[in-house]
Design a protein around this motif. Structure first.
Motif, mmCIF file in Angstrom:
data_model
loop_
_atom_site.group_PDB
_atom_site.id
_atom_site.type_symbol
_atom_site.label_atom_id
_atom_site.label_comp_id
_atom_site.label_asym_id
_atom_site.label_seq_id
_atom_site.Cartn_x
_atom_site.Cartn_y
_atom_site.Cartn_z
ATOM 1 N N ALA A 1 0.736 -1.454 0.005
ATOM 2 C CA ALA A 1 -0.036 -0.113 0.168
ATOM 3 C C ALA A 1 0.955 1.343 -0.035
ATOM 4 O O ALA A 1 0.732 2.289 -0.846
ATOM 5 C CB ALA A 1 -0.987 -0.060 1.199
ATOM 6 N N TYR B 1 1.073 3.842 -3.020
ATOM 7 C CA TYR B 1 0.325 5.453 -2.977
ATOM 8 C C TYR B 1 1.662 6.152 -2.536
ATOM 9 O O TYR B 1 1.255 7.741 -2.620
ATOM 10 C CB TYR B 1 -0.585 5.237 -1.829
ATOM 11 C CG TYR B 1 -1.840 4.426 -2.423
ATOM 12 C CD1 TYR B 1 -2.887 5.035 -3.156
ATOM 13 C CD2 TYR B 1 -2.116 3.209 -1.876
ATOM 14 C CE1 TYR B 1 -3.873 4.385 -3.707
ATOM 15 C CE2 TYR B 1 -3.100 2.650 -2.457
ATOM 16 C CZ TYR B 1 -4.262 3.100 -3.137
ATOM 17 O OH TYR B 1 -5.215 2.455 -3.712
ATOM 18 N N VAL C 1 -0.708 8.263 0.624
ATOM 19 C CA VAL C 1 -1.172 7.219 1.309
ATOM 20 C C VAL C 1 -2.048 7.818 2.400
ATOM 21 O O VAL C 1 -1.741 8.862 3.172
ATOM 22 C CB VAL C 1 -0.232 6.255 1.859
ATOM 23 C CG1 VAL C 1 0.630 6.497 3.145
ATOM 24 C CG2 VAL C 1 -0.910 4.821 2.167
ATOM 25 N N GLU D 1 -6.199 3.444 2.738
ATOM 26 C CA GLU D 1 -5.230 2.365 1.816
ATOM 27 C C GLU D 1 -4.416 1.717 3.165
ATOM 28 O O GLU D 1 -4.040 0.388 2.628
ATOM 29 C CB GLU D 1 -4.283 3.282 1.248
ATOM 30 C CG GLU D 1 -4.742 3.607 -0.059
ATOM 31 C CD GLU D 1 -5.454 5.106 0.090
ATOM 32 O OE1 GLU D 1 -6.367 5.525 -0.341
ATOM 33 O OE2 GLU D 1 -4.941 5.978 0.806
#
Length: 619
Positions: free
Chosen positions: A368, A372, A376, A380
């Motif tokens: 994750a 991202y 993030v 997420e």
């Protein structure tokens, strides 16, 4: 194998003699346990407020946190023994009363020195109180009901995990009664008073029918060995790892050897050593201790780096960070109850599955954050956090039950103390190692992070009227400042490289541009460093899984082929086994979710001492 004479009082049996008030008593016991678990987690987020109010250094606040942990670890190994000898109710009341008084004094502290001293005593009182909670549960509940009572302890541990960051964040954010950080300690006072009053009425006194003799020499030796090892681990990075820290850790080995020699002498002399060395002749115990210490290398260290990432990297408020950990805590709550039901049928398979799920959860977080990056968000992170919580709950519920399964009844108290002390060692070593890894990565990743934001920084400052040559100098200083800021042992002190050169004055617009670039660079740096650091957790949990293969195949199983429960003393957990699983759940979950203090910084140097808020101070 020693005789069946029990140090711990015999557990209650169904029918006549069962305490009719046992469930109400359990409520009071869990209230006290909740208070202790809450206090472990709630303090971290108050660091900036404590620093401002008491004019405390970063090292002062580190010791207010570390002193509690050290005292708790040092006293745990003797806490259960004191209750066996002098009475569990008496020691429980002493522990709760002392913990409550120290909480009030912490809330009233007027200097960093006072706060540190009160926290140390508070940790010792917590180590006296918690073993009595578990021992009393063993005494008052019949075997058929005990698992339900221990499940209540596990739920309490999960609630402490959830409530600490949330309650602390709310109290700090709303500045209750204008007391800033002090309510995080004062909140324990009414809870402690209620626990003392009701415990005095409801809890039955119990002690060992054949109390062991005390071992003061053993206490001094093992405490010295633990201190030689834990002190440099806690303070090493903060102090820059001077030579004496390595000398101290090396000296712990001969001190432990001296302790082992003395325990052998004590065994021959009167048969009452602090730690019966025969415990390690049991495969389940010796292998299980190694597994537990290995597994917990990754627990508190995971909480540390994730909280640093959320608060220092992404700039989350303490409350936001606490809410982000909520899926992790809920996962623990969900799986710990299920694991308690599945472990009697599948034994070590439950813990093995939990270790792999933990590793998968870490891998999910890595994926994750890698995908991202600096953008993030909490959402997420939820899948990875839920998986990690599910895995942790599956391990902590049956782990101590397996480790202590074959421990003779009379050694159960000592074995529980040794086991929990081992977990403290695992946590402390993991935090020290992860501190070195994570902060080294922050330094090494500062260059790429600065490169990511440099084009935008240069174009914006030139557009704001800064000449191209001056913009190049500003960018070079920005890179140096970012690196120095990210590797600083004290994130609340501005490095000299972040101060503008003499005679250089930049406009407010340029200052704002540089500060914004600093925040963006920190987010990129922390994201890249977290991705690489979490591979340590993956490796630790996979290693723990492999070590579990060294357990006998049927370890932990309680069911016959037809599904009935195995009868007989040999297959039933000795006193202290199941309840120890829950104290592991409590401590492990709390440390994981609150980022126990470690070298290089607390999890709580949030907005007030945030790198993100101040790394751009090159103007």
């Amino acid at each position: 194998m020693t005789s069946d004479a029990q140090i711990l009082a015999p557990p209650a049996t169904a029918g006549e003699g069962v305490d009719p008030r046992r469930w109400l008593t359990l409520t009071i016991l869990l209230l006290a346990a909740f208070m202790n678990l809450l206090d472990v987690s709630i303090v971290n987020i108050a660091i900036p407020s404590i620093q401002r109010d008491l004019n405390a250094s970063y090292a002062d606040v580190q010791w207010a946190l570390a002193g509690y942990t050290l005292a708790y670890a040092l006293v745990l190994i003797t806490g259960g023994r004191l209750g066996d000898t002098f009475g569990r109710k008496r020691l429980f009341l002493i522990g709760v009363s002392g913990f409550t008084i120290m909480s009030a004094l912490c809330g009233a502290a007027q200097s960093p020195g006072q706060l540190i001293a009160f926290r140390v005593i508070q940790g010792a009182m917590g180590a006296i109180m918690v073993p009595q909670v578990l021992a009393v549960i063993q005494v008052i509940f019949p075997p058929a009901e005990r698992i339900k009572a221990l499940a209540g302890f596990g739920i309490t541990a999960g609630l402490g995990t959830v409530s600490g960051p949330l309650i602390g964040g709310l109290l700090i954010q709303h500045n209750l009664f204008g007391l800033t950080w002090r309510p995080i300690f004062l909140i324990n006072v009414p809870v402690g008073i209620l626990a003392v009053i009701f415990a005095a009425v409801l809890v039955r006194e119990s002690r060992s029918a054949r109390p062991p003799k005390l071992d003061p020499v053993g206490v001094v030796l093992v405490s010295a060995a633990l201190l030689l090892l834990l002190y440099p681990l806690v303070q090493g990075r903060q102090l820059g790892w001077p030579g004496w820290t390595f000398v101290s850790m090396a000296a712990a080995a001969p001190m432990f050897a001296l302790f082992v020699w003395w325990e052998q002498v004590k065994t021959r002399r009167d048969g009452s050593p602090l730690v019966p060395l025969r415990l390690f002749s049991h495969r389940e115990f010796s292998v299980g201790m190694a597994i537990a210490m290995t597994f917990f290398l990754g627990i508190a260290s995971f909480g540390l780096v994730l909280t640093l990432f959320l608060q220092l990297g992404l700039g989350f408020t303490p409350l936001h960070a606490g809410l982000t950990f909520l899926p992790f805590s809920l996962g623990i709550l969900a799986s710990s109850g299920a694991a308690a039901r599945l472990a009697p049928r599948f034994g070590r398979g439950v813990t093995m599955a939990g270790a792999l799920i933990m590793a998968a959860g870490m891998a999910g977080l890595i994926a994750a954050v890698h995908h991202y990056g600096a953008a993030v968000t909490t959402w997420e992170l939820v899948p990875g956090l839920v998986a990690a919580g599910l895995g942790l709950g599956a391990v902590i519920a049956p782990l101590a039950d397996i480790v202590l399964d074959r421990v003779p009844h009379q050694d159960a108290g000592s074995a529980s103390g040794v086991f929990n002390t081992g977990l403290q060692l695992g946590n402390s070593i993991g935090i020290a190692v992860i501190g070195v890894i994570f902060f080294a990565l922050l330094g090494s990743q500062s260059g790429p992070a600065a490169t990511t934001v440099a084009p935008s920084l240069r174009s914006q400052v030139v557009a704001a009227g800064v000449p191209a040559q001056a913009a190049a100098h500003l960018e070079a200083q920005f890179r140096t400042c970012l690196h120095d800021r990210l590797v600083a042992s004290d994130p609340t002190v501005t490095p000299a490289s972040c101060r503008p050169p003499a005679g250089v004055v930049l406009s407010p617009d340029v200052r704002q541009i540089v500060a914004g670039a600093g925040i963006n660079a920190v987010r990129h740096d922390f994201a890249a460093s977290l991705v690489r650091t979490l591979w340590f957790q993956v490796g630790v949990f996979v290693l723990a899984f492999l070590m579990m293969l060294a357990w006998p195949r049927g370890v932990g199983r309680r069911l016959t082929a037809s599904g009935g429960e195995v009868a007989g003393a040999q297959e039933s957990p000795g006193p202290g086994a199941q309840e120890s699983a829950q104290v592991v759940a409590g401590q492990g979950a709390v440390h994981a979710a609150t980022a126990a203090p470690g070298p290089g910084g607390s999890a709580a140097a949030g907005p007030g001492g945030s790198v993100a808020a101040s790394n751009g101070r090159v103007t």
